[in-house]
Design an enzyme around this catalytic site. Structure first.
Site, PDB file in Angstrom:
ATOM      1  CE  LYS A  25      -2.783   2.850   2.514  1.00  7.84           C
ATOM      2  NZ  LYS A  25      -3.165   3.261   3.846  1.00  7.84           N
ATOM      3  N   GLY A  75      -7.318   9.716   9.632  1.00  7.27           N
ATOM      4  CA  GLY A  75      -7.534   9.903  11.058  1.00  7.27           C
ATOM      5  C   GLY A  75      -8.560  10.970  11.405  1.00  7.27           C
ATOM      6  CB  ALA A 130      -7.730   8.122   4.578  1.00  9.42           C
ATOM      7  N   GLY A 131     -10.263   8.409   6.392  1.00  5.35           N
ATOM      8  CA  GLY A 131     -11.262   9.376   6.820  1.00  5.35           C
ATOM      9  C   GLY A 131     -12.553   8.769   7.327  1.00  5.35           C
ATOM     10  CG  ASN A 181      -5.288   1.826  11.821  1.00  7.30           C
ATOM     11  OD1 ASN A 181      -5.577   1.503  12.965  1.00  7.30           O
ATOM     12  ND2 ASN A 181      -4.062   1.752  11.408  1.00  7.30           N
ATOM     13  CB  THR A 182      -8.035   6.377  13.310  1.00  8.37           C
ATOM     14  OG1 THR A 182      -6.830   6.527  12.572  1.00  8.37           O
ATOM     15  CG2 THR A 182      -7.963   7.220  14.560  1.00  8.37           C
TER      16      THR A 182
END
Lengths: 256, 321
Positions: A95, A156, A183-184, A205-206
């Protein structure tokens, strides 16, 4: 949709950073029934394989590993990290992140295309973290990428899908390319929405790692991607401006 | 086992010293053996020394808080210069959402505004509009506390042996208590090291009375004031067993946090940059385990000073029944 010839067992990709402990990470991965887990490789962990103890825990999870180049700001750094990752995790999947702005962690799309070209020519299967820009996406495919990972919002931030038009346009423009919102994503509803748009996967993830109960949140995301995928496959109704009563209202003047 | 037992404690880090003193107080004849040439040669020396059971609840399991409620009073009754000024949690203006999150997961704090922040820490006046104050917490300087514990052990009749690369044979001891951190990993298979980096600054332009945690979604940092205008800034958490020198990235992150807290830190002298490996089990929780006559106290992770008193008492319970 196949990711470089591989069918994933789930459209949920889960990052492995920032969990309270490796044990909670393992439970979260199991509850998420993740199709892929991503692992970031820091330079100080790669030297003399100093991250071995943690990587062993990751491998024991038995889920395909997608190493990433998180935190790399230059093409050279990203390429070097990809080489280390191939050696450590024995996979040609990478990635690719080339960060252009350290505050928003926005990708440097110029460096990204260049790094993707180099890595693809070296036999890597590149999963590029990009914006929803169509032209950049074209360049990434020309550079050898067969998967695109546009952001929903900055890494994040948990703000969800900020440019729905852009993400829809990308899906419509590349009907045969696996697309992943990277993301986001902050809530399971954001993940469901990405799947409802026809995206092939989401990477979280976050939102899981920093939840008060990461294991419960992992399960919530699994249910959300299942719902989103089912909804997309079920061909949802079109939204419309007029109310459309599901039972006929006899004797009422409806046009008037 | 009654008092008067001969016990060999291996490893003079915070876990070993606290355990040795606890056992000696219960009447054991304690020998504390350290492989290195001084006490605290591992992660203990690099620690912040925050005694913050309530703040830790933000990211650690409930047990960490439960098992550390007596920690501050244990330290106060065993070593000098333990401060009980509470701790302060702040965030840069645009990251105040992190304060909301922190407050949701913790308790025993007061939500404070600019005025109260200025009253508690006059040097921070006008710099932050919102924060959390945990009045029941404290801090100590590990580099003063550990030698004080070693002195106390000797006063209690214990022996301290340094440079014991080949640890004394267990013959002649009724019990062995192994507190050697990562050195014990062959016996304790699931133990791993988690890298941490810290810097020590000297700054005459800023004074603080209590540890300050600067919240940030990616890079949470704390700053602990020490005597002689020193400040300890820590600490990174990297899943790596590389104990090599600090990276520029980590240094920039730590220093930036200090600078954001107060621009006066821009003129600080950099006294030391340190790296340590925190011995950790997969759940990042410490354990007291027993194999025959050997008791292991290990896996302190980030909580050596906070949890050692409780763990030492558990080890003593195992031995004395």
């Amino acid at each position: 949709m196949l990711f470089y010839g591989t069918r994933l067992s789930s459209p949920l990709m889960l990052g492995t950073a920032q969990y309270p402990s490796p044990e909670i990470l393992s439970s979260a991965v199991r509850q998420a029934e993740a199709g892929v887990i991503t692992v970031s490789l820091r330079r100080e962990a790669a030297g003399e394989r100093a991250g071995q103890a943690f990587w062993a825990l990751i491998r024991e999870l038995g889920v395909p590993v997608l190493p990433n180049t998180a935190g790399c700001h230059t093409v050279r750094e990203a390429v070097t990290t990809a080489h280390m990752a191939r050696e450590v995790f024995e996979t040609d999947w990478i990635k690719l992140e080339v960060i252009g702005e350290s505050d928003t962690l926005q990708p440097d799309v110029f460096g990204l295309v260049e790094a993707a070209r180099i890595l693809s020519s070296e036999g890597f299967r590149v999963f590029p973290y990009t914006t929803e820009d169509l032209v950049v996406a074209e360049r990434l495919l020309a550079a050898g990428c067969e998967v695109l990972m546009p952001w929903g919002a900055p890494i994040g931030s948990g703000k969800g899908l900020n440019n729905l038009f852009g993400l829809r346009a990308l899906r419509a423009h590349f009907p045969d390319t696996p697309l992943v919102v990277d993301a986001g994503i902050g809530l399971p509803s954001h993940a469901a929405q990405a799947l409802e748009l026809g995206y092939d996967a989401v990477l979280i993830n976050t939102a899981v790692a920093k939840a008060g109960d990461p294991v419960a949140m992992a399960r919530a995301f699994r249910l959300a991607v299942e719902a989103g995928r089912l909804a997309y496959d079920a061909d949802p109704m079109e939204a419309r401006d007029m109310a459309a009563p599901s039972t006929p209202l006899l004797g009422r003047p409806v046009l008037g | 086992m009654s008092g008067g037992a001969a016990i060999l404690v291996r490893g003079a880090g915070v876990a070993g010293l606290v355990t040795a003193v606890t056992l000696a107080e219960r009447g054991a004849k304690v020998t504390l053996a350290e492989a290195g040439s001084r006490i605290g040669s591992g992660a203990s020396w690099m620690a912040g020394g925050m005694l913050a059971p309530w703040c830790e609840a933000a990211d650690a399991p409930r047990e960490v808080t439960e098992h550390s409620l007596g920690s501050l009073s244990w330290w106060r009754s065993h070593v000098p210069d333990v401060e009980s000024n509470g701790s302060l949690v702040l965030a840069p203006a645009r990251d105040t959402a992190e304060i909301t999150r922190f407050g949701r997961r913790t308790s025993h704090f007061e939500e404070i505004g600019a005025e109260e922040i200025a009253r508690l820490e006059p040097d921070l006046a006008g710099r932050f509009s919102r924060g959390l104050f945990f009045p029941e917490e404290g801090h100590l300087d590990p580099r003063k506390a550990l030698p004080a514990l070693a002195d106390r052990l000797v006063r209690l009749g214990g022996r301290l042996l340094l440079d014991q690369a080949d640890m004394p044979a267990s013959a002649g001891f009724d019990y062995i208590v192994d507190c050697t951190g990562l050195r014990a990993r062959e016996a304790l298979g699931t133990l791993r090291g988690v890298r941490g980096e810290m810097i020590l600054l000297r700054c005459r332009d800023v004074s603080l009375h209590r540890p300050v945690r600067m919240l940030h979604p990616r890079i949470p940092v704390y700053i602990v004031p020490r005597a002689d205008h020193l400040f300890m800034v820590g600490a990174t958490m990297v899943e790596s067993e590389n104990a090599g020198p600090m990276t520029l990235r980590s240094m920039s992150e730590l220093m930036n946090a200090a600078w954001v807290l107060h621009p006066g830190f821009a003129e600080a002298e950099i006294i030391e940059m340190g790296t340590g490996l925190r011995p950790s089990y997969p759940d990042n929780m410490p354990l007291v385990t027993q194999e025959g006559r050997t008791v292991f106290v290990n896996g302190m992770f980030r909580h050596g000073y906070l949890l050692s008193p409780w763990l030492a008492a558990r080890a003593a319970d195992l031995i004395f029944g």
